[in-house]
Scaffold this active site. Sequence first.
Site, PDB file in Angstrom:
ATOM      1  N   ARG A   1       0.849  -1.188   0.000  1.00 37.81           N
ATOM      2  CA  ARG A   1       0.000   0.000   0.000  1.00 37.81           C
ATOM      3  C   ARG A   1       0.884   1.237   0.000  1.00 37.81           C
ATOM      4  NH1 ARG A   1      -4.703  -1.683  -1.515  1.00 37.81           N
ATOM      5  NH2 ARG A   1      -5.917  -0.139  -0.386  1.00 37.81           N
TER       6      ARG A   1
ATOM      7  N   GLU B   1      -4.177   7.242  -5.600  1.00 37.96           N
ATOM      8  CA  GLU B   1      -4.186   6.629  -6.937  1.00 37.96           C
ATOM      9  C   GLU B   1      -5.529   6.892  -7.618  1.00 37.96           C
ATOM     10  OE1 GLU B   1      -1.245   2.945  -5.644  1.00 37.96           O
ATOM     11  OE2 GLU B   1      -3.394   2.598  -5.871  1.00 37.96           O
TER      12      GLU B   1
ATOM     13  N   HIS C   1       0.456   0.324 -10.109  1.00 37.14           N
ATOM     14  CA  HIS C   1      -0.407  -0.570  -9.337  1.00 37.14           C
ATOM     15  C   HIS C   1      -0.859  -1.765 -10.191  1.00 37.14           C
ATOM     16  CE1 HIS C   1      -3.076  -0.650  -5.534  1.00 37.14           C
ATOM     17  NE2 HIS C   1      -2.856  -1.874  -5.958  1.00 37.14           N
TER      18      HIS C   1
END
Length: 326
Positions: free
Chosen positions: A243, A272, A293
């Site tokens: 994270r 994000e 990601h």
Amino acid sequence: MTVAASISPHPHRIVFLDRDSLIASVRRPAFSHSWEEHAHTRGREQTVARLQGASIAITNKVPLRAAELAQLPDLQMIAVAATGTDIVDLAACRERGIVVANIRDYARATVPEHTLALMLALRRQLIAYRADVEAGLWQASDRFCLFGHPIRDLAGSRLGLLGYGALGKSVAQLGRAFGMQVQVHNRSPIQEGGVTQVSLDDLLATSDVLSLHLPLTEATRNIIGAQELARMQPTALLINTARGGLVDEAALADALTRGVIGGAGFDVLSKEPPLPDNPLLNLRLPNFILTPHTAWASGEAMQKLADILIGNVEAFERGVPVNVVA
């Protein structure tokens, strides 16, 4: 774009708030329901409007906080299409009797493979040497190979893991396969051979590669900051496929720029999609790799996630919910 399908009668109204976040075949639950899916959902007002009358909400990254939940009296379940649940106000869900279920054990291959790929790319200086080739340095070399960036093996180095859940264990397994010595800092004791459990201070000071595998909570937010980075070896790598909020991004940018640590490979950021002023976005360093990601997003992993997601919904409808976090 909105796609709706229904079967009569409709004891459950299911709304998938961000369907485009999952590139997989999502089968419909095997019980009578209505189904509505949206490619994206943005903002509190749109979230609340789309969930009016819904008994089951499916979300990957659309937040469901107390303010939204207070306006959704029919909501009975939130099926999170991910492992992380920091987008959901779990305390508010408990107060309202809303079941929250997440996805587990779907990414045991894809995230560890991405983690090792970042380690390998940085230790082998792949980015730096590719840039040299593109700049014509190899072509102008007076020898058959090009030096300039020190290459280090993973074999014989020390892999530190902060957190030791399913993904941390899989990374440890891959690390051992590469000949790395594995050490772990974890809240609970580890009863497992081949793993040395150490304090956080020792983990920071002695790891050649430090990989993060923690959930994001108030206790873990910015767990790696300027002080922690200063304790690491100047040649050490920091890897984060967990994270973004686990690391103080400004402190990391400063540490990389000043050579406090040897490099970093990140797949996650604190917000994000990232804002243009994120300090890590503008780093143009050969010892820093940022991917958008995607560690979780192999085709195999996303399909497994989709299957588990609908399994969670069906288990809830049967009255025996699984993978419950609230």
